[in-house]
Design an enzyme around this catalytic site. Structure first.
Site, mmCIF file in Angstrom:
data_model
loop_
_atom_site.group_PDB
_atom_site.id
_atom_site.type_symbol
_atom_site.label_atom_id
_atom_site.label_comp_id
_atom_site.label_asym_id
_atom_site.label_seq_id
_atom_site.Cartn_x
_atom_site.Cartn_y
_atom_site.Cartn_z
ATOM 1 C CE LYS A 1 -4.322 1.799 0.865
ATOM 2 N NZ LYS A 1 -4.721 1.615 1.576
ATOM 3 C CB THR B 1 -2.035 11.743 -1.797
ATOM 4 O OG1 THR B 1 -1.666 9.989 -2.050
ATOM 5 C CG2 THR B 1 -2.854 12.104 -2.864
ATOM 6 C CB ALA B 2 -2.284 14.537 2.690
ATOM 7 C CG HIS C 1 -4.321 7.833 8.151
ATOM 8 N ND1 HIS C 1 -4.724 8.092 6.907
ATOM 9 C CD2 HIS C 1 -2.185 7.737 8.042
ATOM 10 C CE1 HIS C 1 -3.313 7.059 6.150
ATOM 11 N NE2 HIS C 1 -2.891 6.993 6.804
ATOM 12 C CB SER D 1 1.341 7.813 -0.745
ATOM 13 O OG SER D 1 1.233 7.949 0.413
#
Length: 245
Positions: free
Chosen positions: A24, A78-79, A117, A26
């Site tokens: 997993k 990605t933030a 999150h 970003s």
């Protein structure tokens, strides 16, 4: 599977070294690992109304973002990419573990911070306020869901194995969705929050139809993110093939 868990930015950096077969990561990080990885249709994090939030201890005017000190949950999250698209001149940033950003703001270590999150559901009770919703920014810009994370599979894996992994992940999600009681202890033991309402809100927001299958809309959201960030000079160009199948 021999699995391990880590903060998203650690996972991102492991993928840059092409270490894991499956990870997993970003969506932002994928751009820097695309030569070695393909994106699976299952297991991603994407949706409407689920973007990172820019929060602060006090009201902030974003007219001159270059004057602000921003706490971010990682360069390759990605933030941070969405924030960079929105405010490219805000370059004074410090990386924190995502769960430490709220305290950093309360301790006046930064003017504002990007939260992701579980902290998306806890910042108000800690006395912080929302300055901007990066999801609303993205949806207004593109009319597409916010692409946050994906499951990436190393290109060294044979295609039939990678396709099987994709099916297994989807079936795992289907099982978990139908048998939530069986997985509650596992979730609680690996959650940064013990509040059941926060945990359930987190799951209901981030585990959705796009998690089971990106579909054409999900793929378009990813391609648009990569196109915009590349045109703005934030990320490099991608190989022609980025999806498994």
């Amino acid at each position: 599977f021999d699995f391990f868990m880590a903060d998203v930015e650690e996972l991102n950096r492991r993928v840059f070294a092409a270490e894991p077969d499956i990870s997993k990561i970003s969506c932002h990080a994928y751009v820097h690992a695309a030569e070695d990885y393909l994106i699976l249709d299952s297991g991603g994090a994407m949706g409407y109304g689920s973007g990172p939030l820019l929060v602060s201890k006090r009201p902030i005017d974003m007219v001159n973002p270059e004057k602000l000190h921003i706490a971010i949950p990682g360069i390759y999250t990605t933030a941070n990419l969405l924030f960079s698209i929105a405010w490219p001149t805000a370059l004074n940033k410090t990386e924190y573990l995502f769960s430490d950003i709220e305290d950093a703001l309360l301790n006046d270590e930064a003017d504002a911070g990007l939260i992701i999150h579980e902290t998306r559901f806890t910042y108000l009770r800690k006395g912080l306020i929302k300055i901007a919703d990066m999801g609303e920014f993205w949806e207004s810009l593109t009319q597409l869901p916010v692409p946050l994370g994906v499951i990436a599979v190393n290109r060294r894996l044979p295609e039939h194995v990678a396709l099987k992994v994709n099916r297994v992940i989807r079936r795992s999600l289907e099982y978990a969705s139908a048998n939530s009681g069986e997985i509650s202890d596992f979730i609680l033991s690996n959650s940064g929050e013990t509040d059941q309402d926060v945990i359930e809100s987190h799951i209901s927001l981030f585990v959705n139809d796009f998690s089971f299958n990106l579909g054409s809309v999900g793929r378009n959201a990813l391609k648009e993110l990569f196109r915009i960030s590349s045109e703005k000079g934030i990320t490099p160009l991608l190989p022609e093939k980025i999806f498994l199948a």
